[in-house]
Structures are given as C-alpha cells and as structure tokens.
Write a protein that holds these residues in place. Structure first.
Motif, PDB file in Angstrom:
ATOM      1  N   GLY A  36       0.842  -1.183   0.000  1.00 28.23           N
ATOM      2  CA  GLY A  36       0.000   0.000   0.000  1.00 28.23           C
ATOM      3  C   GLY A  36       0.882   1.240   0.000  1.00 28.23           C
ATOM      4  O   GLY A  36       2.087   1.158   0.242  1.00 28.23           O
ATOM      5  N   ILE A  37       0.277   2.360  -0.260  1.00 28.51           N
ATOM      6  CA  ILE A  37       1.013   3.625  -0.341  1.00 28.51           C
ATOM      7  C   ILE A  37       0.899   4.327   1.009  1.00 28.51           C
ATOM      8  O   ILE A  37      -0.200   4.553   1.511  1.00 28.51           O
ATOM      9  CB  ILE A  37       0.452   4.505  -1.465  1.00 28.51           C
ATOM     10  N   VAL A  38       2.052   4.636   1.597  1.00 26.72           N
ATOM     11  CA  VAL A  38       2.092   5.274   2.907  1.00 26.72           C
ATOM     12  C   VAL A  38       2.941   6.541   2.863  1.00 26.72           C
ATOM     13  O   VAL A  38       3.703   6.758   1.926  1.00 26.72           O
ATOM     14  CB  VAL A  38       2.665   4.319   3.980  1.00 26.72           C
ATOM     15  N   THR A  39       2.800   7.345   3.892  1.00 31.35           N
ATOM     16  CA  THR A  39       3.660   8.502   4.111  1.00 31.35           C
ATOM     17  C   THR A  39       4.586   8.164   5.271  1.00 31.35           C
ATOM     18  O   THR A  39       4.122   7.757   6.330  1.00 31.35           O
ATOM     19  CB  THR A  39       2.826   9.749   4.465  1.00 31.35           C
ATOM     20  N   MET A  40       5.887   8.305   5.046  1.00 33.19           N
ATOM     21  CA  MET A  40       6.851   8.015   6.098  1.00 33.19           C
ATOM     22  C   MET A  40       6.946   9.214   7.032  1.00 33.19           C
ATOM     23  O   MET A  40       7.223  10.337   6.606  1.00 33.19           O
ATOM     24  CB  MET A  40       8.213   7.706   5.496  1.00 33.19           C
ATOM     25  N   LEU A  41       6.731   8.985   8.324  1.00 35.28           N
ATOM     26  CA  LEU A  41       6.747  10.049   9.318  1.00 35.28           C
ATOM     27  C   LEU A  41       8.092  10.166  10.016  1.00 35.28           C
ATOM     28  O   LEU A  41       8.415  11.213  10.558  1.00 35.28           O
ATOM     29  CB  LEU A  41       5.653   9.806  10.354  1.00 35.28           C
ATOM     30  N   GLY A  42       8.867   9.101  10.019  1.00 34.83           N
ATOM     31  CA  GLY A  42      10.168   9.138  10.666  1.00 34.83           C
ATOM     32  C   GLY A  42      10.644   7.742  10.994  1.00 34.83           C
ATOM     33  O   GLY A  42      10.001   6.742  10.668  1.00 34.83           O
ATOM     34  N   MET A  43      11.779   7.683  11.698  1.00 34.42           N
ATOM     35  CA  MET A  43      12.367   6.405  12.055  1.00 34.42           C
ATOM     36  C   MET A  43      12.878   6.502  13.486  1.00 34.42           C
ATOM     37  O   MET A  43      13.444   7.521  13.889  1.00 34.42           O
ATOM     38  CB  MET A  43      13.507   6.070  11.098  1.00 34.42           C
ATOM     39  N   ASP A  44      12.665   5.434  14.269  1.00 35.66           N
ATOM     40  CA  ASP A  44      13.089   5.428  15.661  1.00 35.66           C
ATOM     41  C   ASP A  44      13.512   4.009  16.026  1.00 35.66           C
ATOM     42  O   ASP A  44      12.736   3.063  15.841  1.00 35.66           O
ATOM     43  CB  ASP A  44      11.933   5.897  16.549  1.00 35.66           C
ATOM     44  N   ASP A  45      14.726   3.839  16.519  1.00 31.78           N
ATOM     45  CA  ASP A  45      15.244   2.524  16.906  1.00 31.78           C
ATOM     46  C   ASP A  45      15.134   1.499  15.783  1.00 31.78           C
ATOM     47  O   ASP A  45      14.768   0.341  16.005  1.00 31.78           O
ATOM     48  CB  ASP A  45      14.523   1.999  18.151  1.00 31.78           C
ATOM     49  N   GLY A  46      15.398   1.913  14.546  1.00 30.73           N
ATOM     50  CA  GLY A  46      15.376   1.006  13.413  1.00 30.73           C
ATOM     51  C   GLY A  46      13.982   0.658  12.915  1.00 30.73           C
ATOM     52  O   GLY A  46      13.830  -0.192  12.051  1.00 30.73           O
ATOM     53  N   ARG A  47      12.954   1.303  13.445  1.00 25.70           N
ATOM     54  CA  ARG A  47      11.573   1.051  13.018  1.00 25.70           C
ATOM     55  C   ARG A  47      11.024   2.298  12.338  1.00 25.70           C
ATOM     56  O   ARG A  47      11.223   3.406  12.810  1.00 25.70           O
ATOM     57  CB  ARG A  47      10.685   0.706  14.211  1.00 25.70           C
ATOM     58  N   TYR A  48      10.346   2.080  11.224  1.00 32.01           N
ATOM     59  CA  TYR A  48       9.739   3.186  10.491  1.00 32.01           C
ATOM     60  C   TYR A  48       8.358   3.486  11.053  1.00 32.01           C
ATOM     61  O   TYR A  48       7.595   2.569  11.379  1.00 32.01           O
ATOM     62  CB  TYR A  48       9.607   2.835   9.003  1.00 32.01           C
ATOM     63  N   HIS A  49       8.040   4.759  11.140  1.00 27.02           N
ATOM     64  CA  HIS A  49       6.701   5.194  11.548  1.00 27.02           C
ATOM     65  C   HIS A  49       6.016   5.730  10.301  1.00 27.02           C
ATOM     66  O   HIS A  49       6.514   6.667   9.671  1.00 27.02           O
ATOM     67  CB  HIS A  49       6.778   6.268  12.629  1.00 27.02           C
ATOM     68  N   VAL A  50       4.897   5.112   9.938  1.00 26.71           N
ATOM     69  CA  VAL A  50       4.194   5.482   8.713  1.00 26.71           C
ATOM     70  C   VAL A  50       2.701   5.624   8.999  1.00 26.71           C
ATOM     71  O   VAL A  50       2.200   5.170  10.027  1.00 26.71           O
ATOM     72  CB  VAL A  50       4.407   4.430   7.600  1.00 26.71           C
ATOM     73  N   ARG A  51       2.007   6.251   8.066  1.00 27.22           N
ATOM     74  CA  ARG A  51       0.543   6.298   8.075  1.00 27.22           C
ATOM     75  C   ARG A  51       0.074   6.170   6.643  1.00 27.22           C
ATOM     76  O   ARG A  51       0.843   6.381   5.707  1.00 27.22           O
ATOM     77  CB  ARG A  51       0.019   7.579   8.712  1.00 27.22           C
ATOM     78  N   ASP A  52      -1.177   5.801   6.472  1.00 22.76           N
ATOM     79  CA  ASP A  52      -1.722   5.719   5.114  1.00 22.76           C
ATOM     80  C   ASP A  52      -1.571   7.059   4.420  1.00 22.76           C
ATOM     81  O   ASP A  52      -1.730   8.115   5.040  1.00 22.76           O
ATOM     82  CB  ASP A  52      -3.203   5.349   5.148  1.00 22.76           C
ATOM     83  N   ALA A  53      -1.268   7.010   3.131  1.00 19.46           N
ATOM     84  CA  ALA A  53      -1.144   8.240   2.348  1.00 19.46           C
ATOM     85  C   ALA A  53      -2.511   8.896   2.195  1.00 19.46           C
ATOM     86  O   ALA A  53      -3.535   8.219   2.135  1.00 19.46           O
ATOM     87  CB  ALA A  53      -0.564   7.925   0.974  1.00 19.46           C
ATOM     88  N   GLU A  54      -2.507  10.209   2.156  1.00 19.98           N
ATOM     89  CA  GLU A  54      -3.733  10.953   1.859  1.00 19.98           C
ATOM     90  C   GLU A  54      -4.079  10.707   0.387  1.00 19.98           C
ATOM     91  O   GLU A  54      -3.193  10.390  -0.413  1.00 19.98           O
ATOM     92  CB  GLU A  54      -3.512  12.452   2.099  1.00 19.98           C
ATOM     93  N   PRO A  55      -5.341  10.846   0.005  1.00 19.45           N
ATOM     94  CA  PRO A  55      -5.736  10.565  -1.378  1.00 19.45           C
ATOM     95  C   PRO A  55      -4.914  11.319  -2.426  1.00 19.45           C
ATOM     96  O   PRO A  55      -4.516  10.736  -3.439  1.00 19.45           O
ATOM     97  CB  PRO A  55      -7.204  10.985  -1.426  1.00 19.45           C
ATOM     98  N   HIS A  56      -4.614  12.594  -2.183  1.00 19.90           N
ATOM     99  CA  HIS A  56      -3.840  13.345  -3.183  1.00 19.90           C
ATOM    100  C   HIS A  56      -2.401  12.841  -3.272  1.00 19.90           C
ATOM    101  O   HIS A  56      -1.823  12.796  -4.352  1.00 19.90           O
ATOM    102  CB  HIS A  56      -3.880  14.853  -2.885  1.00 19.90           C
ATOM    103  N   GLY A  57      -1.814  12.429  -2.160  1.00 20.24           N
ATOM    104  CA  GLY A  57      -0.463  11.879  -2.177  1.00 20.24           C
ATOM    105  C   GLY A  57      -0.420  10.533  -2.885  1.00 20.24           C
ATOM    106  O   GLY A  57       0.496  10.253  -3.662  1.00 20.24           O
TER     107      GLY A  57
END
Length: 70
Positions: A36-57
């Motif tokens: 799926g298409i996500v937006t990457m919010l950042g990385m912490d302790d080797g883990r990515y923090h993501v959320r679903d992409a907004e429709p326009h993204g």
C-alpha cells in the motif's frame, strides 16, 4: 510499504489501505502479502513510523508509476 497480514478480509489495524494490492497468499500460514502507499513520518530505533497516504499523495504516486519509463 509491503507486509504480511493475516488473511481475514482486510487489515486488522485499519491501515495500509491507500493503493492496497494483495500480491501473494500463504495458504498454509493463512497470510497475505500486501502493499500500500504510505507517508513516512520518521524512524526510531530502526523502526519506520508510517501512516496511510492521503488521497492526493497516493494519486501522485500512482501517476508517477504509470508514467515512469521501464
């Protein structure tokens, strides 16, 4: 983003919905490999923090993939 999920008809956490595709099924493990298409919010302790992409993204990503040569 790609991940294995339990084959339950949809993601249990309600995420990975934008541009969702089921690529493979593990019948014995009762799992599906989805993307799926996500937006990457950042990385912490080797883990990515993501959320679903907004429709326009998500639309921008799909358009870019369709026009990319190769």
């Amino acid at each position: 983003m790609w991940r294995w999920e339990r084959e339950s008809g949809g993601p249990e956490d309600g995420s990975l919905l934008a541009g969702r595709i089921v690529h493979a099924r593990d019948i014995h493990g009762r799992r599906v490999l989805t993307s799926g298409i996500v937006t990457m919010l950042g990385m912490d302790d080797g883990r990515y923090h993501v959320r679903d992409a907004e429709p326009h993204g998500a639309a921008r990503v799909v358009c870019s993939e369709e026009t990319w040569p190769g």
